[in-house]
Design an enzyme around this catalytic site. Structure first.
Site, PDB file in Angstrom:
ATOM      1  N   ARG A 159      -5.958  16.548 -11.495  1.00 45.91           N
ATOM      2  CA  ARG A 159      -6.474  15.604 -12.491  1.00 45.91           C
ATOM      3  C   ARG A 159      -6.933  14.292 -11.853  1.00 45.91           C
ATOM      4  O   ARG A 159      -7.994  13.755 -12.209  1.00 45.91           O
ATOM      5  CB  ARG A 159      -5.403  15.354 -13.569  1.00 45.91           C
ATOM      6  CG  ARG A 159      -5.775  14.303 -14.624  1.00 45.91           C
ATOM      7  CD  ARG A 159      -7.193  14.411 -15.148  1.00 45.91           C
ATOM      8  NE  ARG A 159      -7.561  15.758 -15.585  1.00 45.91           N
ATOM      9  CZ  ARG A 159      -8.814  16.164 -15.748  1.00 45.91           C
ATOM     10  NH1 ARG A 159      -9.826  15.351 -15.469  1.00 45.91           N
ATOM     11  NH2 ARG A 159      -9.062  17.381 -16.154  1.00 45.91           N
ATOM     12  N   LYS A 183     -20.932  -5.617 -14.556  1.00 46.95           N
ATOM     13  CA  LYS A 183     -20.222  -5.045 -15.704  1.00 46.95           C
ATOM     14  C   LYS A 183     -19.562  -3.734 -15.286  1.00 46.95           C
ATOM     15  O   LYS A 183     -19.921  -2.637 -15.729  1.00 46.95           O
ATOM     16  CB  LYS A 183     -21.194  -4.842 -16.866  1.00 46.95           C
ATOM     17  CG  LYS A 183     -21.763  -6.159 -17.388  1.00 46.95           C
ATOM     18  CD  LYS A 183     -22.814  -5.942 -18.458  1.00 46.95           C
ATOM     19  CE  LYS A 183     -23.402  -7.266 -18.928  1.00 46.95           C
ATOM     20  NZ  LYS A 183     -24.466  -7.070 -19.939  1.00 46.95           N
ATOM     21  N   LYS A 222     -27.403 -18.373 -15.649  1.00 42.77           N
ATOM     22  CA  LYS A 222     -27.590 -17.773 -16.966  1.00 42.77           C
ATOM     23  C   LYS A 222     -27.776 -18.878 -18.010  1.00 42.77           C
ATOM     24  O   LYS A 222     -27.745 -20.068 -17.704  1.00 42.77           O
ATOM     25  CB  LYS A 222     -26.381 -16.895 -17.305  1.00 42.77           C
ATOM     26  CG  LYS A 222     -26.058 -15.822 -16.261  1.00 42.77           C
ATOM     27  CD  LYS A 222     -27.155 -14.804 -16.125  1.00 42.77           C
ATOM     28  CE  LYS A 222     -27.258 -13.859 -17.284  1.00 42.77           C
ATOM     29  NZ  LYS A 222     -26.157 -12.873 -17.322  1.00 42.77           N
ATOM     30  N   GLU A 266     -32.248 -17.197 -14.854  1.00 44.49           N
ATOM     31  CA  GLU A 266     -32.643 -16.478 -16.060  1.00 44.49           C
ATOM     32  C   GLU A 266     -33.566 -17.343 -16.910  1.00 44.49           C
ATOM     33  O   GLU A 266     -33.317 -18.536 -17.105  1.00 44.49           O
ATOM     34  CB  GLU A 266     -31.384 -16.117 -16.849  1.00 44.49           C
ATOM     35  CG  GLU A 266     -31.631 -15.439 -18.183  1.00 44.49           C
ATOM     36  CD  GLU A 266     -30.335 -15.221 -18.940  1.00 44.49           C
ATOM     37  OE1 GLU A 266     -29.610 -14.271 -18.577  1.00 44.49           O
ATOM     38  OE2 GLU A 266     -30.056 -16.001 -19.875  1.00 44.49           O
ATOM     39  N   ASP A 285     -35.205 -12.399 -19.483  1.00 46.05           N
ATOM     40  CA  ASP A 285     -34.134 -11.970 -20.372  1.00 46.05           C
ATOM     41  C   ASP A 285     -34.647 -11.642 -21.767  1.00 46.05           C
ATOM     42  O   ASP A 285     -35.253 -12.484 -22.435  1.00 46.05           O
ATOM     43  CB  ASP A 285     -33.067 -13.061 -20.465  1.00 46.05           C
ATOM     44  CG  ASP A 285     -31.887 -12.636 -21.312  1.00 46.05           C
ATOM     45  OD1 ASP A 285     -31.370 -11.525 -21.096  1.00 46.05           O
ATOM     46  OD2 ASP A 285     -31.483 -13.415 -22.201  1.00 46.05           O
TER      47      ASP A 285
END
Length: 312
Positions: free
Chosen positions: A119, A154, A186, A215, A236
């Site tokens: 597993r 992410k 950002k 951005e 963006d």
């Protein structure tokens, strides 16, 4: 002596060549195995149903079409559980495109060990193959354009190096690994700094030589940054038409990356605008696990010998 020194040297070289830290990976696998065997416990089912001296062989096989990744990590799991008693053969290279029924790896050793490690080995290989397969879908969609697909930060906590490795196996390109190897301005940074150019200038002053990407949400911000000599700009959540206009205005001065609101169905039209990169968080944060299975082989079955002959 390092804790992983008893693992096959060729496997360690492969792990290192893949950009992974073998010591960190060894520790991660130990923690993963401990979830199944807490406090040195035993695999109760295998211990009760399989004799201690039984040996077996198992095939790792794809249940669907895709791109495999993490087979070296799975091999490392088996090696940590069974040591020198394990034999791994017929392993296809990570990044190989496979179809349903394709055997991608064979493992032989103590049967109890095979089933104890199964597993954990599958968890690594299935997840990473899912990342590689998902990335390959984007790569295929962009074929014929100049755009490349990028990953993001992410990623699952603790899995960044592995997931980014799987992205490379699928034909994608890695973005920054951390907050320190590249600066990305950002929207919140823009608000805090008072604009895209002040943010860019603050970074140039504080960290000269560090790559910077900024951005933008509209073409006016794009023009400001181009006038300031910004070399990498993220577009963006722009429409396809606006991105195409951004490419025209840019005229090759900066590297352009598209991000936000992108779907696989839209990938090609975005690539055809002429942007250099398309960044996709879903490559790592919304992974569809790849269906890999491990099946014990009945050596007494005459069909096994026939299949083995076909593979040699």
């Amino acid at each position: 002596m390092t804790p992983y020194a008893d693992l096959p040297p060729e496997l360690l070289r492969e792990i290192t060549d893949a950009g992974l830290d073998p010591e960190a990976l060894y520790a991660d696998i130990e923690r993963a195995l401990a979830e199944d065997l807490p406090g040195g416990a035993v695999d109760a089912t295998s211990a009760a149903t399989i004799s201690a001296d039984a040996r077996g062989r198992a095939d790792f096989a794809a249940r669907e079409p895709g791109v495999v990744a993490g087979l070296g990590v799975a091999a490392m799991v088996f090696a940590q559980v069974m040591g020198e008693s394990v034999q791994i053969t017929d392993r296809v290279p990570d990044g190989t495109r496979v179809g349903p029924g394709d055997v991608v790896m064979r493992v032989a050793g103590p049967t109890r060990g095979l089933l104890t490690a199964e597993r954990t080995a599958l968890n690594y290989a299935s997840h990473l193959s899912g990342v590689a397969t998902g990335t390959a879908h984007w790569v295929d969609a962009l074929e014929g354009t100049t755009a490349k697909v990028l990953d993001t930060r992410k990623t699952l906590p603790g899995w960044r190096a592995l997931q980014k490795y799987a992205v490379r196996c699928g034909g994608g390109v890695n973005h920054r690994f951390s907050l320190s190897d590249m600066a990305m301005v950002k929207d919140n940074h823009v608000i805090a700094a008072g604009g895209v150019v002040p943010a860019l200038e603050a970074l140039r002053s504080a960290f000269p030589g560090l790559p910077v990407e900024v951005e933008v949400t509209d073409l006016d911000q794009l023009r400001e940054l181009l006038d300031a000599g910004c070399q990498r700009i993220l577009l963006d959540n722009m429409s396809t038409e606006t991105m195409a206009e951004a490419v025209r205005i840019n005229a090759g001065r900066a590297v352009l990356e598209a991000s936000g609101g992108l779907t696989l169905e839209r990938a090609r039209e975005v690539g055809e605008t002429g942007v250099d990169y398309i960044s996709v968080g879903a490559l790592t944060h919304s992974v569809k696990v790849f269906d890999l299975g491990m099946d014990l082989v009945d050596e007494a079955d005459p069909r096994v010998a026939e299949q083995d002959g076909a593979l040699t």
